[in-house]
Design a protein around this motif. Sequence first.
Motif, short mmCIF file in Angstrom:
data_model
loop_
_atom_site.label_atom_id
_atom_site.label_comp_id
_atom_site.label_asym_id
_atom_site.label_seq_id
_atom_site.Cartn_x
_atom_site.Cartn_y
_atom_site.Cartn_z
N ALA A 1 1.00 -1.07 -0.12
CA ALA A 1 0.19 0.19 -0.01
C ALA A 1 0.81 0.91 0.22
O ALA A 1 2.04 1.38 0.76
N SER A 2 0.82 1.97 -0.64
CA SER A 2 1.65 3.09 -1.39
C SER A 2 2.95 3.25 -0.73
O SER A 2 4.16 3.62 -1.30
N GLY A 3 3.09 1.62 -1.88
CA GLY A 3 4.87 1.26 -1.90
C GLY A 3 5.12 1.65 -3.69
O GLY A 3 4.42 2.35 -4.53
N THR A 4 6.33 1.11 -3.77
CA THR A 4 6.92 1.36 -5.26
C THR A 4 7.20 -0.40 -6.14
O THR A 4 7.74 -0.70 -4.59
N ALA A 5 7.43 -0.49 -6.89
CA ALA A 5 8.30 -1.76 -7.42
C ALA A 5 8.28 -1.69 -8.81
O ALA A 5 8.01 -0.55 -9.30
N ALA B 1 4.72 3.13 -9.37
CA ALA B 1 4.19 3.98 -6.99
C ALA B 1 2.81 3.59 -7.30
O ALA B 1 1.25 3.91 -8.25
N ASP B 2 2.01 2.63 -6.16
CA ASP B 2 0.72 2.70 -5.95
C ASP B 2 -0.11 4.15 -5.06
O ASP B 2 0.76 4.78 -4.82
N GLN B 3 -1.31 4.53 -5.88
CA GLN B 3 -1.46 5.45 -5.59
C GLN B 3 -3.15 5.47 -4.76
O GLN B 3 -4.08 5.77 -4.60
N SER B 4 -3.66 4.09 -4.46
CA SER B 4 -4.84 3.26 -3.88
C SER B 4 -4.65 3.41 -2.97
O SER B 4 -6.15 3.01 -2.27
N GLY B 5 -3.47 3.43 -1.77
CA GLY B 5 -3.71 3.22 -0.69
C GLY B 5 -4.31 2.13 -0.18
O GLY B 5 -4.09 0.92 0.71
N ALA C 1 -4.65 1.94 -8.41
CA ALA C 1 -4.25 2.78 -9.24
C ALA C 1 -2.94 3.13 -9.03
O ALA C 1 -2.30 2.97 -8.78
N PHE C 2 -2.03 3.83 -10.06
CA PHE C 2 -0.76 3.83 -10.14
C PHE C 2 -0.10 4.83 -11.03
O PHE C 2 -0.83 5.46 -12.07
N ASP C 3 1.20 4.98 -10.15
CA ASP C 3 1.70 6.12 -11.16
C ASP C 3 2.92 5.37 -11.41
O ASP C 3 3.39 4.63 -11.02
#
Length: 112
Positions: A19-23, A97-101, A48-50
């Motif tokens: 959650a709210s992390g990156t990969a 980058a997660d934007q969904s939480g 959602a993600f960036d």
Amino acid sequence: MVTGEFPFILNIDSGAISASGTATDTVSVGANVEIIIYYAVISSATGAFDLSITDQGGIAYQQEAVRWKTSQTDQYYMEFFLPLQMPPSSLFSFLFADQSGEANRVRMQLWG
């Protein structure tokens, strides 16, 4: 949807994103190959993600990250205004980058 023929498709998978992390997933181009990408197609995502794309020198392909909403993940595609050119012996990183939480996983294809 995009029509036409593409000689290859590269699969990109973020793996598990907290959650709210990156990969990050990477594409390593062979010494005798040049890859030119015209479209990025999201085949699945759980939120959602960036998306940010950089080369091995850290130079970004786009000025800022592209935001993808969950409703855009059913075979939604993004056409690159200028094709993404991956020269021989290069390495490209795709940062999600997660934007969904919430926990997320993104699968996409690069058509070229």
